[in-house]
Write an enzyme that holds these catalytic residues in place. Structure first.
Site, PDB file in Angstrom:
ATOM      1  CG  ASP A   1       1.196  -0.099   0.560  1.00  0.00           C
ATOM      2  OD1 ASP A   1       1.727   0.711  -0.213  1.00  0.00           O
ATOM      3  OD2 ASP A   1       1.776  -0.569   1.558  1.00  0.00           O
TER       4      ASP A   1
ATOM      5  CG  HIS B   1       5.172   1.308  -0.591  1.00  0.00           C
ATOM      6  ND1 HIS B   1       4.235   0.841   0.304  1.00  0.00           N
ATOM      7  CD2 HIS B   1       6.320   1.461   0.115  1.00  0.00           C
ATOM      8  CE1 HIS B   1       4.787   0.721   1.501  1.00  0.00           C
ATOM      9  NE2 HIS B   1       6.055   1.091   1.412  1.00  0.00           N
TER      10      HIS B   1
ATOM     11  CB  SER C   1       7.654  -0.583   3.698  1.00  0.00           C
ATOM     12  OG  SER C   1       6.950   0.569   4.024  1.00  0.00           O
TER      13      SER C   1
END
Length: 747
Positions: free
Chosen positions: A234, A271, A462
């Site tokens: 990620d 994220h 996600s």
């Protein structure tokens, strides 16, 4: 003690994916919803184009039907090299001599031989650039997986028409290149090139406001991911310094790789930290309140975000390093919005997972649902991953109408099918208004809303994928500790999750096979068949159903051979699931939508299910058949909400050594009793280049067959009647050998 632990596990897992008070029940109303075609018309999976392109030594050989191993061997004996498999019943092949095509056409099992023209190699989206000065970024795939494609490109194209070229480290037959349309036209003329596709444009898969999720405490049951290692790729992980990270990751980092920015694994986007918290955050910064799904698992993390804001990293390197570090679950919340295409990343995931069948990869489906169907992106379109869509959470007080119906797929969640008609996503999990770890170095504007200095809200597929990745780690720990499996396959974990899922009465192109329910997943009965099937072979099982109040789900899943990037359809090894009810009614896998349920046979998907909302009580016969297995043997897993009573066949697994010191040591005999006529399948693996043979004897000692054994290939022999038989495994050439032998037969 074990029973109490199991009961405690059930109690907490009821909540584990029903986060925020999701109900355990779901709508179960008759047939599945959707309108999917599961039976593609047979034929070449190539575009019909004009024969422009001149002479070519590449051809497509189409066989008469499902491919037998002996047919492939006979063609290779001629000296013809077989390349990628193409549906239906075809291979790309390279002719080496002028008379090869005539030799092929004389073979009784060859239906036709047609040229594989250069235009067949080019993805449709690139064809408008052919011969122009337009610059394109492409992946070029070679015929021979052992040949470095870089050299081929520099030989095939002029120096002025081709720019940067880089081979994939672990797949050197694939090169990433920047070239003009003129260079593209030159490259496809090479006989060493079989496909050219666009380069993927990766993006992180989150884009909706998010509020809250509480990951449940699973310590009381002991299944908290302890002993499990989970890989994540990620944007980054908090500060990027393993000694100074978010408190929820203290002592949890096994490996941290910086591949986007050398030496810097920090999370400037936020994220990656949020995703990792959902998977395995310990909740240390909240006194244990905001834990991830597997709060005692360890983490292998790859930071992919570059300084320019895109995601960098080779799939084979990421998965390979994670695997070497012990990860058997991998979570990936990124991808390309390419409208259901089977892109390069999908191929690379499938290739790695085929070679490492105990690695489970969970991939976010994408957030393009508002644009309608066929919006799922790669690598979620890979056959062998678990593609995860998002449902709403049950938090209307904070999320309003985006989190007020837990039985509804979130509006942003990307829909199926894939471009070639396969069913994706596979499953859905809560993905709206998720509270998880906050990166301390990401600016506030990167989050929809802040909770405090340690946590923030985000939403998207996600967020759904890591929730299920943590759940998959719990499930794997359960299989190791409670079921005492050494290496549960990814196909088994996939089949159990899908059989245990709650049907939401939504279109299957939105919900896949339903919403994950770990409680029901761990209660399924299963088979994890590692030896696999070849073309024409069949395995049967008896499944008993004791009550009618719950739906019967029987799910077949297998990790399929990676598809050719030159093919329009991606399924390679085609297994078929058939279920016969106690009354005699038959059901075919994935034939959900139109009665009768036995008139269509799926030849698109590598997951098949029979789902009966109100099943009869009694014994069901379950058949798994290898209809067409060109790259076998094909292992598989079966999971059911019924009880597997018996396997419809005997099986022996033996190990031993053969050597040439004495005549009696050159062979080993094994006897077995077949309870009906049928077939014997023998699979032998050994440790060197020795040659082995097998002799089959009947009960009178008469020889029924003598065959040379091919390493890692199944041998199938007819058994003319029930009774006792003997096989002799003999060393024909070589000083010594250690072997493992598996044989199955009617029982």
């Amino acid at each position: 003690m074990r029973g109490k632990r199991h009961a405690a596990l059930i109690g907490v897992l009821v909540l584990s994916l029903m986060v925020g008070g999701l109900p355990t029940g779901a709508k179960q109303q008759g047939e599945r919803r959707g309108d999917l075609e599961i039976e593609a018309r047979e034929g070449f999976s190539l575009d019909s184009r004009s024969k422009a392109g001149g002479e070519t030594d590449l051809v497509v050989i189409q066989f008469e039907g499902p491919i037998e191993e002996e047919w492939k061997e006979e063609i290779e004996d001629i000296g013809i090299e077989l390349g990628d498999y193409l549906p239906d019943y075809s291979f790309i092949a390279k002719l080496s001599e002028q008379g090869d095509e005539k030799k092929l056409k004389r073979l009784s099992f060859v239906k036709r031989v047609v040229p594989f023209y250069p235009v067949n190699k080019v993805a449709p989206t690139l064809r408008k650039s052919l011969g122009t000065t337009d610059e394109v970024e492409v992946a070029v795939i070679g015929f021979d997986q052992q040949v470095d494609m870089n050299r081929t490109l520099y030989r095939a194209a002029s120096e002025e028409s081709i720019g940067d070229v880089d081979s994939l480290q672990n797949a050197r037959h694939i090169s990433l290149a920047r070239m003009s349309g003129e260079g593209l036209e030159e490259v496809i003329q090479s006989e060493d090139v079989i496909a050219v596709i666009p380069m993927p444009e990766r993006k992180l898969h989150n884009d909706r406001a998010a509020k809250i999720i509480k990951a449940n405490k699973l310590e009381s049951a002991g299944f908290t991911g302890k002993g499990q290692i989970i890989g994540i790729a990620d944007s980054g992980l908090d500060t990027g310094d393993p000694d100074d990270l978010h408190p929820d990751f203290t002592g949890r980092i096994k490996s941290l790789y910086a591949i986007g920015r050398k030496g810097d694994a920090s999370d400037l986007d936020g994220h990656g930290t949020h995703v990792a918290g959902s998977v395995l955050g310990s909740g240390e910064a909240s006194d244990g309140q905001y834990q991830g799904m597997a709060p005692e698992a360890e983490l292998v993390f790859h930071s992919m975000l570059t300084e320019k804001g895109y995601l960098k990293g080779e799939v084979e390197d990421i998965l390979g390093e994670a695997y070497e570090d012990g990860a058997r679950i991998h979570s990936d919340s990124w991808g390309t919005d390419d409208n259901g295409d089977y892109g390069l990343d999908s191929f690379l995931f499938d290739q790695f997972l085929w070679e490492h069948k105990d690695m489970t990869a969970l991939v976010a489906a994408g957030n393009q649902g508002e644009y309608g169907y066929k919006t799922i992106g790669s690598p979620a379109t890979a056959k062998n991953v678990i593609a995860v869509g998002a449902t709403e959470n049950d938090r209307p007080d904070v999320g309003g109408d985006e989190a007020d119906d837990p039985d509804t797929v979130a509006g942003f969640s990307s829909r199926g099918t894939t471009k070639d008609g396969r069913l994706k996503p596979d499953i859905v999990a809560p993905g709206s208004y998720i509270l998880s770890a906050r990166s301390s170095v990401a600016p506030e504007e990167e989050f929809e809303e802040l909770f405090d200095q340690y946590y923030a809200y985000n939403s998207g597929t996600s967020m759904a994928a890591p929730i299920l990745a943590g759940g998959a780690a719990q499930l794997r720990q359960f299989l190791l500790e409670e079921k005492e499996l050494d290496e549960p396959s990814a196909a088994l974990i996939k089949a159990m999750l899908i059989s245990g899922a709650d049907d939401l009465d939504e279109d299957m192109r939105l919900q896949g096979f339903g919403r994950a329910n770990l409680l029901q997943a761990i209660e399924t009965d299963f088979v994890d068949e590692t030896d696999g099937l070849v073309t024409g072979e069949e395995a049967t099982f008896a499944v008993e159903v004791y009550e009618r109040s719950k739906p019967l789900a029987i799910t077949l899943a297998w990790t399929d051979y990676p598809a050719s990037l030159a093919a329009k359809r991606t399924l390679v090894n085609n297994l078929d699931l058939t279920v016969t009810a106690p009354s005699g009614e038959k059901f075919n896998g994935n034939d959900f939508f139109r009665y009768p349920y036995d008139d269509e046979v799926d030849n698109l998907n590598n997951v098949e299910q029979v789902w009966i909302s109100r099943p009869e009580k009694g014994l069901y016969t379950v058949s798994v058949k290898g209809f067409n297995v060109p790259k076998g043997p094909q292992p598989f897993a079966l999971a059911t909400t019924g009880k597997i009573k018996e396997k419809g066949g005997g099986q022996h697994i033996e190990q031993g050594k053969l050597h040439d010191d004495k005549r009696s040591d050159r062979y080993a005999d094994y006897s077995f009793r077949a309870k009906s006529e049928g077939r014997l399948r023998v699979y032998v693996d050994w440790n060197n280049h020795a040659s082995l043979s097998l002799t089959l004897y009947d009960s009178q000692g008469d020889i029924l067959a003598i065959k040379e054994i091919k390493k890692r290939k199944s041998l199938v022999l007819p058994l003319p009647e029930k009774g006792r038989y003997k096989i002799r495994l003999e060393l024909e050439d070589g000083p010594k050998v250690s072997y493992k032998l598996s044989m199955s037969y009617p029982e």
